[in-house]
Design an enzyme around this catalytic site. Structure first.
Site, mmCIF file in Angstrom:
data_model
loop_
_atom_site.group_PDB
_atom_site.id
_atom_site.type_symbol
_atom_site.label_atom_id
_atom_site.label_comp_id
_atom_site.label_asym_id
_atom_site.label_seq_id
_atom_site.Cartn_x
_atom_site.Cartn_y
_atom_site.Cartn_z
ATOM 1 N N TRP A 32 -0.690 -40.895 63.461
ATOM 2 C CA TRP A 32 0.519 -40.473 62.845
ATOM 3 C C TRP A 32 1.060 -39.062 63.027
ATOM 4 O O TRP A 32 0.094 -38.162 63.174
ATOM 5 C CB TRP A 32 0.284 -40.560 61.185
ATOM 6 C CG TRP A 32 0.189 -41.863 60.605
ATOM 7 C CD1 TRP A 32 -1.009 -42.502 60.034
ATOM 8 C CD2 TRP A 32 1.121 -42.935 60.414
ATOM 9 N NE1 TRP A 32 -0.657 -43.641 59.692
ATOM 10 C CE2 TRP A 32 0.510 -44.012 59.839
ATOM 11 C CE3 TRP A 32 2.493 -42.952 60.867
ATOM 12 C CZ2 TRP A 32 1.264 -45.280 59.412
ATOM 13 C CZ3 TRP A 32 3.154 -43.984 60.502
ATOM 14 C CH2 TRP A 32 2.581 -45.152 59.744
ATOM 15 N N GLU A 52 26.539 -46.734 29.454
ATOM 16 C CA GLU A 52 27.111 -46.888 28.031
ATOM 17 C C GLU A 52 26.440 -47.996 27.227
ATOM 18 O O GLU A 52 26.174 -47.611 25.867
ATOM 19 C CB GLU A 52 28.702 -46.621 28.099
ATOM 20 C CG GLU A 52 28.903 -45.589 28.902
ATOM 21 C CD GLU A 52 29.301 -45.957 30.407
ATOM 22 O OE1 GLU A 52 30.316 -45.516 31.157
ATOM 23 O OE2 GLU A 52 28.696 -46.844 30.986
#
Length: 345
Positions: free
Chosen positions: A176, A55
């Site tokens: 991987w 804000e």
């Protein structure tokens, strides 16, 4: 008509809030936009803990744009109920009242019972119109990890696992398991996390860096590398030259030995280190412990198109003592892999 307009601007505030993911803990990522005559006069998001809330960022932005004279009577849209108490920064309700903003629209209500709904009374007493609960469901979902941490005193725990079609976590050779696109997705999760947790065996076997390297989006320059947390049964068995102990981020590495109560550990991670989002990248044995104690909130699994890989299963051992119902929220094709993501209940 007004309902549609409110939803439109709240959606904009949510998009702003996303810029704060992974940056604001232990505070929530919040977005705010100030509108006058259906035009933006200021906007902002909470960028980092200890600095101005969304804000106040939006109000400051209005001043920077030369729109300060348009603030009186304007509408501010905020994804979370404005704070009404003074912390490291001033109460946002005070700033809203000071600028004579005429209407406050927010999505989620503060889960802390000490503050819940308090902003409504403070703002209404100052003659400001308040409209709570606009796009409440998506705002609540966006903030659910912070809600969980505030209400339980523990981080939101996401288990990230990469598997083959037959549920194996490793390959026979040191390659991987996941494709390049999936690795980028995983690094995006690291970008949004405050900490990554592994076991001693993962450290000894893989020597991981656990750093953010190739995420889907460019990291903020203010993003710190996640805390790297290692749980081990024998501190002396950890290799002293491992990356986690020798790289430029070695001060972001924490080690615990012989943890007997994971809930106590999680409480310390939140209360002492401000960790709201914790990601598990551990092996199956430690993952099983988290599951057995009911501490996994979210499950993210990438599935690679292969069968007959290495010997390690996602959850080793016998059947778990209870069933967990997976509520799927995402199903994504990621290169050659498939990613499923959702909550456990």
């Amino acid at each position: 008509m007004q309902e549609q307009i409110d939803q439109q601007w709240m959606q904009h505030a949510l998009q702003l809030a996303r810029h704060g993911l992974g940056l604001t803990s232990p505070n929530p990522p919040v977005g705010a936009v100030i509108v006058q005559g259906n035009h933006i006069i200021g906007e902002g998001y909470h960028e980092i803990a200890g600095e101005a809330h969304a804000e106040r960022r939006a109000i400051a932005d209005a001043y920077e744009r030369g729109n300060a004279n348009l603030l009186p009577g304007s509408t501010i849209y905020v994804t979370l109920e404005p704070c009404s108490s003074v912390g490291r920064t001033g109460a946002c309700t005070e700033a809203i009242i000071h600028e004579r903003i005429g209407r406050v629209v927010y999505g989620s209500t503060d889960p802390d019972m000490r503050h819940q709904g308090r902003a409504d009374g403070v703002l209404k007493a100052a003659g400001i119109s308040v409209c709570p609960g606009v796009l409440k469901e998506p705002c609540d979902r966006f903030l659910r990890s912070w809600f969980h941490a505030v209400m339980t005193g523990r981080p939101w725990v996401t288990a990230k696992v990469a598997t083959t079609l037959d549920g194996r976590m490793t390959r026979r050779q040191k390659f991987w398991l996941s494709g390049v696109d999936t690795l980028r997705y995983a690094h995006q999760l690291r970008l949004e996390s405050d900490a990554i947790l592994i076991g001693g065996n993962t450290l000894r076997t893989d020597d991981p860096a656990l750093t953010i390297r190739t995420p889907l989006q460019v990291p903020s320059l203010r993003k710190k590398q996640p805390w790297r947390i290692v749980l081990t049964e024998n501190l002396l068995s950890l290799p002293p030259m491992a990356k986690l102990f020798t790289d430029e981020h070695h001060k972001r590495t924490l080690v615990w030995e012989n943890v007997t109560d994971l809930r106590v550990l999680l409480n310390e991670l939140y209360t002492r280190y401000g960790i709201v989002n914790l990601m598990l990248e551990c092996g199956g044995r430690l993952l099983r412990r988290f599951l057995e104690e009911g501490l996994v909130n979210e499950w993210m699994q990438s599935i690679s198109p292969m069968i007959g890989a290495g010997p390690d299963y996602v959850v080793p051992g016998e059947f778990l003592p209870q069933e967990f119902i997976f509520q799927r929220e995402e199903l994504t094709e990621c290169g050659r892999d498939i990613i499923i993501r959702g909550t456990l209940g």
